[in-house]
Design a protein around this motif. Structure first.
Motif, short mmCIF file in Angstrom:
data_model
loop_
_atom_site.label_atom_id
_atom_site.label_comp_id
_atom_site.label_asym_id
_atom_site.label_seq_id
_atom_site.Cartn_x
_atom_site.Cartn_y
_atom_site.Cartn_z
N PHE A 106 18.47 28.55 35.19
CA PHE A 106 17.49 27.89 36.22
C PHE A 106 17.24 28.75 37.02
O PHE A 106 16.20 28.58 38.03
CB PHE A 106 17.10 26.17 35.45
N ALA A 107 18.63 28.03 38.02
CA ALA A 107 18.63 27.84 39.73
C ALA A 107 18.49 29.34 39.87
O ALA A 107 17.50 29.45 40.74
CB ALA A 107 19.97 27.82 39.49
N THR A 108 19.05 30.47 38.85
CA THR A 108 19.02 31.38 39.07
C THR A 108 17.81 32.14 39.13
O THR A 108 16.59 32.65 40.29
CB THR A 108 19.84 32.34 38.20
N ALA A 109 16.71 31.71 38.37
CA ALA A 109 15.57 32.37 38.44
C ALA A 109 15.00 31.66 39.23
O ALA A 109 13.55 32.58 39.34
CB ALA A 109 15.39 31.95 36.62
N TRP A 110 15.14 30.32 39.49
CA TRP A 110 14.54 30.01 40.94
C TRP A 110 14.04 30.07 42.32
O TRP A 110 13.07 30.84 42.40
CB TRP A 110 13.90 28.15 40.76
N MET A 111 15.11 30.81 42.28
CA MET A 111 15.79 31.78 43.46
C MET A 111 15.31 32.98 43.26
O MET A 111 14.70 33.11 44.39
CB MET A 111 17.12 31.68 44.19
N THR A 112 15.44 33.46 42.06
CA THR A 112 14.93 34.26 42.63
C THR A 112 13.31 34.96 42.59
O THR A 112 12.55 35.51 42.86
CB THR A 112 14.81 35.20 40.99
N HIS A 113 12.51 34.44 41.78
CA HIS A 113 10.74 33.41 41.84
C HIS A 113 10.91 33.38 43.27
O HIS A 113 9.30 33.64 43.90
CB HIS A 113 10.27 32.82 41.11
N ARG A 114 10.95 32.59 43.50
CA ARG A 114 10.96 32.34 45.26
C ARG A 114 11.01 33.23 46.16
O ARG A 114 10.32 33.73 46.90
CB ARG A 114 12.18 30.56 45.37
#
Length: 172
Positions: free
Chosen positions: A22-30
């Motif tokens: 989740f953290a990786t996906a969120w940081m990538t999206h951001r």
């Protein structure tokens, strides 16, 4: 008891893996959103600079062959400079104001003949947007963001104290 520890360890591993995903996906999206926003800002600046160059060039050409005291033609150019004040560096704004002053000064001079214009072109005097282009290129290359709020407040204070009466060319 070992079965419980083993199960809890498995659940903890799944939870940690899920949080990491989740953290990786969120940081990538951001990061992608930030990059799109930056690209949109650069495109907006490029469009504004391009519009200014087109209008300034048109007015300068008109000023070379027409002498007049009417300021209505300069309204769009002044509006473009005002828009630049919102998103551009002081260097770009100063160069734009200098180009605007050059156009106004040219309107106030007598009309030029074609041979005089040719001489101006050969001497480099018609390249009145050189400093503006260099300032724009430097700003776009640096990826500079809009001025800070403190910088804006200081510029606004300076502008308000220097403008006792409205004038055609902005005060410095």
């Amino acid at each position: 008891m070992e079965a419980y520890i083993s199960a809890l360890t498995g659940l903890a591993g799944v939870a940690i893996g899920g949080l990491a995903s989740f953290a990786t996906a969120w940081m990538t999206h951001r990061s992608q959103v930030r990059e799109k926003h930056h690209e949109a800002e650069v495109a907006k600046r490029e469009r504004l600079f391009s519009d200014f160059i087109a209008e300034a060039t048109r007015l300068y050409g008109d000023a070379l062959s027409h002498q007049k005291d009417d300021v209505s033609d300069l309204v769009l150019l002044y509006a473009l400079v005002a828009q630049m004040r919102l998103i551009s560096s002081r260097t770009v704004i100063d160069a734009a104001e200098l180009a605007m002053e050059r156009i106004v000064d040219t309107y106030l001079t007598p009309n030029r003949s074609l041979s005089e214009m040719r001489d101006l072109a050969h001497s480099g005097a018609m390249n009145f947007l050189f400093d503006f282009g260099e300032a724009c290129r430097a700003e776009l290359a640096s990826g500079r963001a809009a001025p800070s709020a403190a910088g804006f407040k200081e510029a606004r204070r300076r502008e308000e104290t220097s403008h006792s009466t409205p004038s055609l060319s902005p005060a410095r």
